[in-house]
Each structure stands twice: as C-alpha cells, then as structure tokens.
Design a protein around this motif. Structure first.
Motif, PDB file in Angstrom:
ATOM      1  N   GLY A  35      74.725 -61.038  -0.611  1.00 30.35           N
ATOM      2  CA  GLY A  35      74.504 -61.253   0.813  1.00 30.35           C
ATOM      3  C   GLY A  35      75.752 -61.714   1.530  1.00 30.35           C
ATOM      4  O   GLY A  35      76.687 -62.230   0.915  1.00 30.35           O
ATOM      5  N   TRP A  36      75.758 -61.490   2.835  1.00 31.72           N
ATOM      6  CA  TRP A  36      76.781 -62.040   3.726  1.00 31.72           C
ATOM      7  C   TRP A  36      76.071 -62.885   4.779  1.00 31.72           C
ATOM      8  O   TRP A  36      75.042 -62.465   5.341  1.00 31.72           O
ATOM      9  N   PHE A  37      76.634 -64.025   5.055  1.00 34.22           N
ATOM     10  CA  PHE A  37      76.128 -64.946   6.069  1.00 34.22           C
ATOM     11  C   PHE A  37      77.287 -65.402   6.935  1.00 34.22           C
ATOM     12  O   PHE A  37      78.455 -65.197   6.580  1.00 34.22           O
ATOM     13  N   ARG A  38      76.990 -66.025   8.048  1.00 30.48           N
ATOM     14  CA  ARG A  38      78.039 -66.584   8.882  1.00 30.48           C
ATOM     15  C   ARG A  38      77.553 -67.853   9.554  1.00 30.48           C
ATOM     16  O   ARG A  38      76.357 -68.046   9.748  1.00 30.48           O
ATOM     17  N   GLN A  39      78.514 -68.694   9.919  1.00 35.67           N
ATOM     18  CA  GLN A  39      78.199 -69.928  10.630  1.00 35.67           C
ATOM     19  C   GLN A  39      79.219 -70.138  11.726  1.00 35.67           C
ATOM     20  O   GLN A  39      80.415 -70.287  11.448  1.00 35.67           O
ATOM     21  N   CYS A  96      80.166 -65.155   1.591  1.00 29.26           N
ATOM     22  CA  CYS A  96      79.575 -64.235   0.631  1.00 29.26           C
ATOM     23  C   CYS A  96      78.635 -65.038  -0.261  1.00 29.26           C
ATOM     24  O   CYS A  96      78.914 -66.209  -0.566  1.00 29.26           O
ATOM     25  N   ALA A  97      77.544 -64.416  -0.683  1.00 27.74           N
ATOM     26  CA  ALA A  97      76.585 -65.092  -1.546  1.00 27.74           C
ATOM     27  C   ALA A  97      76.113 -64.139  -2.631  1.00 27.74           C
ATOM     28  O   ALA A  97      75.972 -62.931  -2.389  1.00 27.74           O
ATOM     29  N   ALA A  98      75.841 -64.695  -3.807  1.00 26.93           N
ATOM     30  CA  ALA A  98      75.463 -63.883  -4.964  1.00 26.93           C
ATOM     31  C   ALA A  98      74.124 -64.300  -5.545  1.00 26.93           C
ATOM     32  O   ALA A  98      73.692 -65.443  -5.397  1.00 26.93           O
ATOM     33  N   ILE A  99      73.518 -63.335  -6.236  1.00 25.69           N
ATOM     34  CA  ILE A  99      72.226 -63.503  -6.890  1.00 25.69           C
ATOM     35  C   ILE A  99      71.205 -63.943  -5.854  1.00 25.69           C
ATOM     36  O   ILE A  99      70.760 -65.088  -5.809  1.00 25.69           O
TER      37      ILE A  99
END
Length: 122
Positions: A35-39, A96-99
């Motif tokens: 996944g992709w996230f932002r803040q 970036c995020a995994a699993i």
C-alpha cells in the motif's frame, strides 16, 4: 521483519510528475499486498493506493484516481507510485506499507517505511 525505504520524493510544480519507489528488504514481498499512504501537515494519514501481490489488482483514493498509478516489480522486491498531474493538495509525506489486508480506506498494513516528502508548488 520487513524494512521499507521510499525514494523519489521532492519539489515539483503543479501539473508535474514524480515516481516514488519503495525498496523492501528482509523478506520477499512478492506474495503480499502493498500500500501507499500519505500524511499532510495537520492531517491524519490517509490511504492512497493498494497494489495486489501480482500488481493485477489496484485500488485508489478518489482524490488520486486517474492521476496516480501503483505498480510493482517482484523480482526487484520494489513497488512504485507514478504520480502525474500533481496538485498542491498532493503535498504530503508519502509512506509505503507492506503485508496489507483489506481494501481502500480499510487497508491495514503490518510494516511501514519512513516516508518521503512530496511538495507540489502552485
């Protein structure tokens, strides 16, 4: 354990493009959703994109749909986020995020990178 290192952020003018990369180590990520996230400053972290293990299935936040594209190269243990037609409101730290499990805003992930700053000037 999975270590994630994002790169590719920077300063760009509105309408420009950037490509973020996320290199994983410690475990092969080819079997996992990423996944992709932002803040943004003063705001909560928000979902941006989900990329299935094969890259064949993706979800995007409504605010980026049609402008951002997530992809991955499992041979390189790396995921990407191509960002086009950038707007000042895209300014944020991108993670970036995994699993990951779930879809869209319900996406939950076990491992996170340190983030890369994206700044879009008007």
């Amino acid at each position: 354990q999975v270590q994630l290192v994002e790169s590719g952020g920077g300063l760009v003018q509105a309408g420009g493009s950037l490509r973020l990369s996320c290199a994983a180590s410690g475990r092969t990520i080819g079997s996992y959703t990423m996944g992709w996230f932002r803040q943004a400053p003063g705001k909560e972290r928000e979902f941006v994109a989900r990329i299935s293990w094969s890259g064949g299935s993706t979800d995007y936040a409504d605010s980026v749909k049609g402008r951002f594209t997530g992809s991955r190269d499992n041979a390189k243990n790396t995921v990407y986020l191509q960002m086009n037609s950038l707007k000042p409101e895209d300014t944020a730290v991108y993670y970036c995020a995994a699993i990951c499990r779930g879809f869209y805003r319900d996406l939950k992930c076990d491992y996170w990178g340190q983030g890369t700053q994206v700044t879009v000037s008007s």
